[in-house]
Design a protein around this motif. Structure first.
Motif, PDB file in Angstrom:
ATOM      1  N   ASP A 169       0.780  -4.009 -10.072  1.00 17.38           N
ATOM      2  CA  ASP A 169       0.576  -4.531  -8.720  1.00 17.38           C
ATOM      3  C   ASP A 169       0.501  -6.060  -8.802  1.00 17.38           C
ATOM      4  OD1 ASP A 169      -0.282  -5.362  -6.244  1.00 17.38           O
ATOM      5  OD2 ASP A 169      -1.819  -3.818  -6.009  1.00 17.38           O
ATOM      6  N   SER A 200       2.947  -9.535   2.279  1.00 11.35           N
ATOM      7  CA  SER A 200       1.700  -9.683   3.034  1.00 11.35           C
ATOM      8  C   SER A 200       0.933 -10.947   2.671  1.00 11.35           C
ATOM      9  CB  SER A 200       0.780  -8.486   2.784  1.00 11.35           C
ATOM     10  OG  SER A 200       1.278  -7.354   3.426  1.00 11.35           O
ATOM     11  N   LYS A 226       0.840  -1.195   0.000  1.00  9.51           N
ATOM     12  CA  LYS A 226       0.000   0.000   0.000  1.00  9.51           C
ATOM     13  C   LYS A 226       0.879   1.250   0.000  1.00  9.51           C
ATOM     14  CE  LYS A 226      -4.345  -0.462   2.102  1.00  9.51           C
ATOM     15  NZ  LYS A 226      -5.192  -0.547   3.279  1.00  9.51           N
ATOM     16  N   TRP A 270      -9.306  -2.772  -7.006  1.00 10.35           N
ATOM     17  CA  TRP A 270      -9.078  -2.843  -5.555  1.00 10.35           C
ATOM     18  C   TRP A 270      -9.374  -1.464  -4.970  1.00 10.35           C
ATOM     19  CZ3 TRP A 270      -4.237  -1.500  -2.607  1.00 10.35           C
ATOM     20  CH2 TRP A 270      -4.399  -1.784  -1.238  1.00 10.35           C
ATOM     21  N   TYR A 291      -9.971 -14.709  -3.866  1.00 12.36           N
ATOM     22  CA  TYR A 291     -11.309 -14.111  -3.892  1.00 12.36           C
ATOM     23  C   TYR A 291     -12.121 -14.679  -5.054  1.00 12.36           C
ATOM     24  CZ  TYR A 291      -8.444 -10.580  -1.519  1.00 12.36           C
ATOM     25  OH  TYR A 291      -7.568  -9.931  -0.696  1.00 12.36           O
ATOM     26  N   TYR A 312      -7.025   1.871  -4.676  1.00 13.90           N
ATOM     27  CA  TYR A 312      -6.353   2.548  -5.802  1.00 13.90           C
ATOM     28  C   TYR A 312      -6.836   3.986  -6.010  1.00 13.90           C
ATOM     29  CZ  TYR A 312      -4.487  -2.009  -7.387  1.00 13.90           C
ATOM     30  OH  TYR A 312      -3.843  -3.200  -7.484  1.00 13.90           O
ATOM     31  N   ARG A 368       4.071  -5.578   7.618  1.00 13.07           N
ATOM     32  CA  ARG A 368       4.134  -4.410   6.736  1.00 13.07           C
ATOM     33  C   ARG A 368       5.437  -4.343   5.934  1.00 13.07           C
ATOM     34  NH1 ARG A 368       0.524  -4.430   5.353  1.00 13.07           N
ATOM     35  NH2 ARG A 368       0.309  -2.318   4.562  1.00 13.07           N
ATOM     36  N   ASN A 425      -7.430  -8.499  -7.365  1.00 12.50           N
ATOM     37  CA  ASN A 425      -8.403  -8.389  -6.290  1.00 12.50           C
ATOM     38  C   ASN A 425      -9.399  -7.351  -6.792  1.00 12.50           C
ATOM     39  OD1 ASN A 425      -9.820  -7.919  -3.963  1.00 12.50           O
ATOM     40  ND2 ASN A 425      -8.130  -7.038  -2.816  1.00 12.50           N
ATOM     41  N   TYR A 458      -0.292 -10.607  -5.619  1.00 16.43           N
ATOM     42  CA  TYR A 458      -0.809 -11.981  -5.536  1.00 16.43           C
ATOM     43  C   TYR A 458      -0.067 -12.934  -6.464  1.00 16.43           C
ATOM     44  CZ  TYR A 458      -4.591  -9.938  -2.845  1.00 16.43           C
ATOM     45  OH  TYR A 458      -5.313  -9.276  -1.868  1.00 16.43           O
ATOM     46  N   LEU A 503       2.720   1.668  -3.296  1.00 18.00           N
ATOM     47  CA  LEU A 503       1.874   2.313  -4.306  1.00 18.00           C
ATOM     48  C   LEU A 503       1.852   3.831  -4.082  1.00 18.00           C
ATOM     49  CD1 LEU A 503      -1.061  -0.251  -4.284  1.00 18.00           C
ATOM     50  CD2 LEU A 503       0.180   0.414  -6.341  1.00 18.00           C
TER      51      LEU A 503
HETATM   52  N1  PLP Z   1      -2.649  -4.527  -3.638  1.00 15.99           N
HETATM   53  C1  PLP Z   1      -3.758  -5.306  -3.607  1.00 15.99           C
HETATM   54  C2  PLP Z   1      -4.408  -5.666  -4.880  1.00 15.99           C
HETATM   55  C3  PLP Z   1      -4.271  -5.749  -2.375  1.00 15.99           C
HETATM   56  O1  PLP Z   1      -5.362  -6.517  -2.352  1.00 15.99           O
HETATM   57  C4  PLP Z   1      -3.628  -5.358  -1.176  1.00 15.99           C
HETATM   58  C5  PLP Z   1      -4.175  -5.763   0.142  1.00 15.99           C
HETATM   59  O2  PLP Z   1      -5.308  -6.103   0.302  1.00 15.99           O
HETATM   60  C6  PLP Z   1      -2.483  -4.558  -1.273  1.00 15.99           C
HETATM   61  C7  PLP Z   1      -2.029  -4.162  -2.515  1.00 15.99           C
HETATM   62  C8  PLP Z   1      -1.761  -4.062  -0.047  1.00 15.99           C
HETATM   63  O3  PLP Z   1      -0.994  -4.999   0.572  1.00 15.99           O
HETATM   64  P1  PLP Z   1      -0.057  -4.647   1.807  1.00 15.99           P
HETATM   65  O4  PLP Z   1      -0.574  -5.394   2.971  1.00 15.99           O
HETATM   66  O5  PLP Z   1       1.306  -5.129   1.393  1.00 15.99           O
HETATM   67  O6  PLP Z   1      -0.084  -3.169   1.994  1.00 15.99           O
END
Ligand code: PLP
Length: 394
Positions: free
Chosen positions: A201, A233, A99, A123, A320, A126, A242, A173, A204, A102
């Motif tokens: 991103d 994560s 997060k 997601w 998901y 964004y 984190r 996601n 996953y 980004l």
């Molecule tokens: N990008 C996507 C698509 C996510 O689903 C998530 C978390 O839900 C993240 C980034 C953020 O992950 P992080 O826990 O590393 O901040």
């Protein structure tokens, strides 16, 4: 009193759900929670040990703003061996979760008013991150018949003189779609032609049941315009630690390091040591978790197939499933939002928590996570079946 920036932010819809879930649990109700966005597995022992060792060895002081050199080297090695992309350690920036990676990316490349293309459904953070960093989110509605994958024609229509970047989330996601190499290449060529940054991103990436291609792998020109975003994560079940990272061209990486240095210094050194151990020694744990997710994905689709009137996009990655509830539009009473009404009814009347699709930009859907035990998944889908049967085609 508040800044325009603060006022521009949409409050998290998921927060409302979790508050209600907590309140219901307090009343003694058993809730099946399929709204969660984090793995249910514990952090692998090897990663935990890495963190414990770091504490014991007093690795608890300030370090380099852009992240620990050893961890950057391990990430560069991972990108080389697993993704076939060469980066130097100085091109990696480690941040407090993907997060913030980004956020750092946007802070480094966006000027006020720059447009960032976001394929929808998306997601939910964004658009908020783009707005908070001075950019303008431009949504491109993708089609269910294309499995919600962005097509080059849709992309072309969204590009303007102000387009600075696009976010491509692969695997995604909330849908779990995975772009093939060919699909990515067509999009990336068009983006390069228009000098647009690709924010890839790929958080996953290691929870993927199809062939995964990183967009940066496609050509040196594409790599030069790509900022890979990834982290520990999801794949290493390290949400609370984190640790996220970016890989990109040196100039941008240096800018991100400088920005991060002033705003947060760097992620916790203890977490970075844990991530390093996880990255180096966690391959077996990652593979075992992926296997479990894939089996659960199959369990979910087998049970969803038994619900008359309900459709879904079969996920090839992440954890998901995006389930279409559009069939209820004519049979269920609702005021503003169909998906919010469905999510609320499921929670109140069936003790099943899901996320309404409106949070991701599509009100005809709900998102189910499969980060729970098989028994809970079965019970959740049985509740969904009863709800659907009670409300469909009446
Ligand atoms: N990008 C996507 C698509 C996510 O689903 C998530 C978390 O839900 C993240 C980034 C953020 O992950 P992080 O826990 O590393 O901040």
């Amino acid at each position: 009193m508040l800044s325009n920036r603060a006022k521009s932010i949409t409050p998290s819809l998921t927060l409302g759900i979790s508050t209600k879930v907590k309140a219901m649990k307090k009343e003694g109700k058993k809730i099946i929670n399929l709204s969660i966005g984090e793995p249910d597995f514990f952090t692998p022992e090897v990663a935990k040990e890495g963190g414990i060792e770091a504490i014991k060895a007093n690795q608890t002081k300030y370090d380099a703003a852009s992240g620990m050199l050893e961890l950057k080297q391990a990430i560069a090695e991972k990108l080389k061996t697993e993704n076939n992309i060469e980066y130097q350690a100085e091109q990696i920036v480690i941040s407090s979760g993907a997060k913030y990676s980004l956020t750092n990316t946007m802070l480094a490349i966006l000027n006020p008013g720059d447009e960032v293309i976001i394929p929808s459904p998306y997601w939910l953070s964004y658009p908020e991150i783009v707005k908070l960093t001075g950019g303008v989110p431009v949504f491109v509605k993708t089609k269910a018949e294309n499995n919600f994958k962005l097509t080059v024609d849709e992309l072309k229509q969204a590009i303007t003189a102000k387009t600075k970047a696009i976010i491509i989330n692969n695997p995604s996601n909330p849908i779990g779609i995975v772009y093939s190499k060919e699909e990515l290449k067509v999009l990336a060529d068009e983006l390069i032609k228009n000098d647009i940054y690709i924010i890839a991103d790929e958080i996953y990436e290691r929870i993927c049941y199809a062939d995964f291609t990183s967009v940066a792998e496609l050509s040196p020109e594409i790599k030069a315009k790509t900022i890979i975003v990834n982290g520990m994560s999801k794949s290493l079940s390290m949400t609370g630690w984190r640790v996220g990272y970016t890989a990109c061209e040196t100039k941008i990486a240096k800018a991100m390091g400088a920005i991060q240095g002033h705003l947060v210094s760097h992620p916790s050194t203890i977490s970075q040591h844990a991530a390093l151990a996880g990255l180096k020694e966690g391959a077996e744990d990652i593979a075992a978790m992926k296997k479990a997710y894939q089996a659960r994905r199959d369990l979910m689709t087998e049970n969803l197939d038994k619900i008359n009137g309900l459709t879904y996009i079969k996920p090839e990655g992440a954890f998901y499933i995006f389930v279409c509830i559009g069939a209820l539009r004519d049979t269920l009473e609702f005021t503003d939002s169909l998906s919010l009404t469905v999510a609320d009814k499921l929670l109140t009347d069936y003790q099943l928590a899901v996320v309404p699709g409106v949070a991701f930009g599509d009100d005809d859907y709900i998102r189910l996570s499969y980060v729970s035990s098989d028994d809970d998944l079965k019970a959740g889908l049985s509740a969904l079946k009863t709800f659907f049967e009670n409300n469909y085609d009446k």
